[in-house]
Motif scaffolding. Structure first.
Motif, short mmCIF file in Angstrom:
data_model
loop_
_atom_site.label_atom_id
_atom_site.label_comp_id
_atom_site.label_asym_id
_atom_site.label_seq_id
_atom_site.Cartn_x
_atom_site.Cartn_y
_atom_site.Cartn_z
N GLY A 36 1.17 -1.18 0.13
CA GLY A 36 0.46 -0.26 0.22
C GLY A 36 1.30 1.54 0.33
N HIS A 37 0.29 2.21 0.59
CA HIS A 37 0.75 4.13 0.11
C HIS A 37 1.38 4.05 1.80
N ASP A 38 2.63 4.92 1.69
CA ASP A 38 2.96 5.29 2.69
C ASP A 38 1.75 5.64 3.36
N GLU A 39 1.70 6.26 4.46
CA GLU A 39 0.90 6.54 5.29
C GLU A 39 0.69 7.88 5.64
N LYS A 40 1.66 8.84 5.25
CA LYS A 40 1.44 10.34 4.57
C LYS A 40 0.70 10.65 3.82
N GLY A 41 0.66 9.36 2.71
CA GLY A 41 -0.16 9.59 1.35
C GLY A 41 1.32 9.96 0.32
N GLU A 42 2.01 9.46 0.39
CA GLU A 42 3.71 9.77 -0.69
C GLU A 42 3.88 10.92 -0.57
N TYR A 43 2.97 12.10 -0.89
CA TYR A 43 3.20 13.44 -1.12
C TYR A 43 1.74 13.96 -0.62
N SER A 44 1.53 13.63 0.60
CA SER A 44 0.11 13.48 1.27
C SER A 44 -0.69 14.22 0.18
N GLY A 46 -4.63 13.35 -0.50
CA GLY A 46 -5.90 13.40 0.51
C GLY A 46 -6.05 11.82 0.55
N GLN A 47 -6.31 11.53 -0.70
CA GLN A 47 -6.97 9.49 -1.26
C GLN A 47 -5.84 8.38 -0.78
N HIS A 48 -4.66 8.47 -1.15
CA HIS A 48 -3.27 8.03 -0.55
C HIS A 48 -3.69 7.42 0.65
N ILE A 49 -3.95 8.93 1.48
CA ILE A 49 -3.83 8.81 3.28
C ILE A 49 -4.44 7.81 3.25
N LEU A 50 -6.52 8.34 3.26
CA LEU A 50 -7.82 7.77 3.55
C LEU A 50 -7.39 6.04 2.44
N ASN A 51 -6.86 5.89 2.29
CA ASN A 51 -6.36 4.43 1.42
C ASN A 51 -6.25 3.21 2.39
N THR A 52 -4.66 3.96 2.74
CA THR A 52 -3.95 3.97 3.64
C THR A 52 -4.74 3.22 4.82
N HIS A 53 -5.18 3.79 5.45
CA HIS A 53 -6.03 4.05 7.09
C HIS A 53 -7.20 2.76 6.85
N LEU A 54 -7.47 3.17 5.28
CA LEU A 54 -9.26 1.76 5.31
C LEU A 54 -8.42 0.04 5.38
N LEU A 55 -6.68 0.04 4.21
CA LEU A 55 -6.58 -0.62 3.83
C LEU A 55 -5.75 -1.52 5.03
N LYS A 56 -5.18 -0.42 6.09
CA LYS A 56 -5.07 -1.61 7.79
C LYS A 56 -6.54 -1.88 7.83
N ASP A 57 -7.10 -0.96 8.65
CA ASP A 57 -8.43 -2.12 9.30
C ASP A 57 -8.94 -3.00 8.13
N ALA A 58 -8.59 -2.62 7.40
CA ALA A 58 -9.18 -3.92 6.15
C ALA A 58 -8.43 -5.09 6.56
N ILE A 59 -7.46 -5.19 6.45
CA ILE A 59 -6.26 -6.03 6.83
C ILE A 59 -6.91 -6.95 7.90
N LEU A 60 -7.18 -6.15 9.43
CA LEU A 60 -7.37 -7.06 10.12
C LEU A 60 -8.94 -7.64 10.12
N LYS A 61 -9.63 -6.48 9.76
CA LYS A 61 -10.80 -7.04 9.31
C LYS A 61 -10.86 -8.60 8.74
N ALA A 62 -10.21 -8.72 7.98
CA ALA A 62 -10.52 -10.21 6.76
C ALA A 62 -10.44 -10.50 7.11
N ASN A 63 -9.19 -10.92 8.41
CA ASN A 63 -9.29 -11.76 8.73
C ASN A 63 -10.46 -12.18 10.14
N ASP A 64 -11.44 -11.15 10.21
CA ASP A 64 -12.65 -11.01 11.20
C ASP A 64 -13.91 -12.26 10.87
#
Length: 92
Positions: A36-44, A46-64
């Motif tokens: 995934g993207h850098d947590e700071k969105g590569e170059y700030s 906004g969509q990259h930042i949102l995607n990274t935070h959702l991806l981290k949550d999705a990885i945990l939820k995918a196993n739930d």
């Protein structure tokens, strides 16, 4: 002037929909590694930042098994998450 409360509710609905989509993709394709993207969105970016935070949550939820989506894919646990030049160990 927009009602900020309505905008926030729409934003939460949008984020929940995108989270479910990402969980479905992980469960459907069953990857061992996710990139995934850098947590700071590569170059700030906004969509990259949102995607990274959702991806981290999705990885945990995918196993739930209690987290439900529109599809009936089995829960899946990935081995590694790489965020642009970082390795994130979710399950040490």
């Amino acid at each position: 002037m927009h009602n900020i409360g309505i905008i926030r509710r729409i934003s939460k609905v949008f984020q929940r929909k995108k989270l479910k989509f990402q969980v479905d993709q992980i469960r459907k394709y069953r990857p061992y590694v996710v990139v995934g993207h850098d947590e700071k969105g590569e170059y700030s970016h906004g969509q990259h930042i949102l995607n990274t935070h959702l991806l981290k949550d999705a990885i945990l939820k995918a196993n739930d098994s209690l987290f439900e989506t529109d599809n009936n894919y089995e829960p899946w646990e990935i081995s590694k998450l790489y965020l642009h030049l970082e390795v994130v160990l979710l399950f040490p």
